[in-house]
Enzyme design. Structure first.
Site, PDB file in Angstrom:
ATOM      1  CG  HIS A   6      -1.737  -1.049   1.262  1.00 52.75           C
ATOM      2  ND1 HIS A   6      -2.774  -1.254   2.591  1.00 52.75           N
ATOM      3  CD2 HIS A   6      -2.422  -1.985   0.326  1.00 52.75           C
ATOM      4  CE1 HIS A   6      -3.628  -2.800   2.022  1.00 52.75           C
ATOM      5  NE2 HIS A   6      -3.353  -3.124   1.086  1.00 52.75           N
ATOM      6  CE  LYS A  45       1.061 -21.386   7.785  1.00 54.11           C
ATOM      7  NZ  LYS A  45       0.200 -20.039   7.988  1.00 54.11           N
TER       8      LYS A  45
END
Length: 438
Positions: A54, A157
């Site tokens: 952002h 993961k």
């Protein structure tokens, strides 16, 4: 948490912390129910990594955030990076240093990092690039990743071979052994991969001491935030909804859940504690990389479309008309917005007419859903509604009444078709350029 869309980040503090960002991706922002009273927390991220970002403009200063929650600017808020985020420590500190030069101060005193967040290693990033090369060679196309190692880290993961922040801060000899095993596994899959194992371990040991004061048990931290003294909790989403690994344009997606469900799994917030969900959407559509884009506009004169849109983008993006059909008809459950923030309305200022995709047809029949299969999605025919443009500069508008009637009609058209009220309209980068309607 930045996990609403990609990474999950949380800011405990003032709601206004998010309102000035000019994101290139759609996403969502959540306010858990416990929002009364003083104090604030911004969970900066629940999912994703430093692949999305952002740009935030405050008091004329422009900050760029990827891993850091946007609320880190707010000196009265505590920011939190959740367990669903994957963290590249060199990238985190590099990002912090760049923003320090722009005026960000004492960020490390306001940042909490979940001990369950997984680590992105340099070799994950190298593998990300190698996989893109392989896809291009084998299939003639790639996914268009940022090569930040996000996908390979989530693969580690899921395979239960990944390493987390808590592992780095525990027994370093055990961490080193597991790191070496993981590195060798990747080298066995990619024989050309070179890894400076000892060099990376030395660097990681240094980072461990720098982040140690910031690390907390993330689950208990959020529990305390929700059940302690009343405070405002703002969860920040990063990636766009159609990049969600389950609900997006698979396989041209990110590697995590960027729709609203990521708030629960990426931060440990119970579903019953989620309050208002705000959708952050552009007034038109863009996407980076490869993948189906039904409303994409290619053969359009530069003065009509591409120049005004592309000049504002930090990265090269495919541009297209707003697509109500895909976001709100095809994905009602995963999105479930209470209010919308419609950004970048000013980009449409130069257009004489504006089209909006309102439905899809497949083999001549209107379909009430968003196709999961990419080949099928490539074949859809978009039904458009054409609205008059306003051909006027909206960047100076600060109230609803300041917008041209045609711009107001465009916004109301979007509201009526998606069934969600637009609460904010963005006409520029700065915080002052966000018009609040109610």
């Amino acid at each position: 948490p930045s996990a609403c869309g990609g990474p999950t980040r949380v800011t405990l503090g003032e709601e206004r912390a998010w309102r000035s960002h000019r994101s290139n991706a759609g996403g969502h922002t959540c306010l858990p129910r416990r929002t009364a009273g003083a104090g604030s927390l911004t969970p900066g991220g629940e999912r994703g990594g430093n692949n999305a970002g952002h740009t935030v403009v405050v008091d004329g200063k422009e900050y760029d955030f990827h891993l850091l929650p946007s609320g880190i600017i707010n000196t009265k808020a505590v920011s939190f990076i959740g367990n669903g985020v994957v963290i590249h420590l060199p990238g985190l500190f590099e990002e912090a240093e760049k923003n320090e030069k722009k005026g960000l101060k004492d960020w490390e005193k306001r940042l909490i990092i979940s001990d369950r967040a997984h680590l992105v290693f340099d070799f994950h990033q190298a593998v990300d690039g190698l996989q893109e090369v392989q896809r291009q060679a084998q299939e003639g196309k790639n996914i268009g990743t940022t090569k930040k190692g996000i996908g390979p880290t989530y693969s580690s993961k899921a395979a239960r071979t990944g390493l987390r922040i808590c592992d780095l801060l525990s027994d370093f000899d055990e961490f080193s052994s597991r790191f070496k095993n993981l590195a060798h596994q990747h080298q066995s899959m990619f024989p050309t991969l070179e890894i400076d194992i000892e060099g990376q371990l030395k660097r990681l040991k240094g980072f461990a001491e720098r982040i140690r004061p910031m690390v907390r048990d993330g689950v208990y931290f959020m529990y305390e935030a929700l059940h302690g003294p009343p405070k405002k909790i703002l969860v920040e989403g990063a990636n766009a909804a159609l990049l969600d690994i389950d609900f997006g344009t698979y396989p041209f997606v990110t590697s995590s859940n960027c729709t609203v469900g990521g708030v629960c799994t990426g931060l440990g917030i119970p579903p019953q504690n989620i309050g208002d969900v705000y959708g952050v959407v552009k007034a038109y559509t863009t996407r980076v990389g490869i993948g189906a884009f039904p409303t994409e506009q290619i053969n359009v004169s530069p003065e009509a479309l591409r120049t005004p849109w592309e000049d504002r983008e930090a990265r090269q993006r495919c541009q297209g008309w707003g697509d109500i059909a895909d976001h709100f008809v095809g994905l009602p459950g995963p999105l479930a917005f209470h209010r919308l923030a419609l950004t970048k309305l000013d980009i449409l200022d130069v257009l004489g007419e504006i089209k909006v995709g309102i439905s899809y047809k497949l083999n001549g029949k209107r379909i009430p859903y968003f196709p999961a299969n990419q080949e099928m999605l490539q074949k859809v025919e978009v039904e458009y509604e054409t609205l008059p443009g306003w051909k006027a500069d909206t960047t100076g508008a600060r109230r609803w009444e300041d917008l041209p009637p045609q711009a107001q009609n465009y916004i109301r058209f979007v509201e009526n078709h998606v069934g969600v009220a637009v609460k904010w309209v963005g006409v520029g980068k700065s915080r002052e350029s966000m018009i609040q309607l109610f």
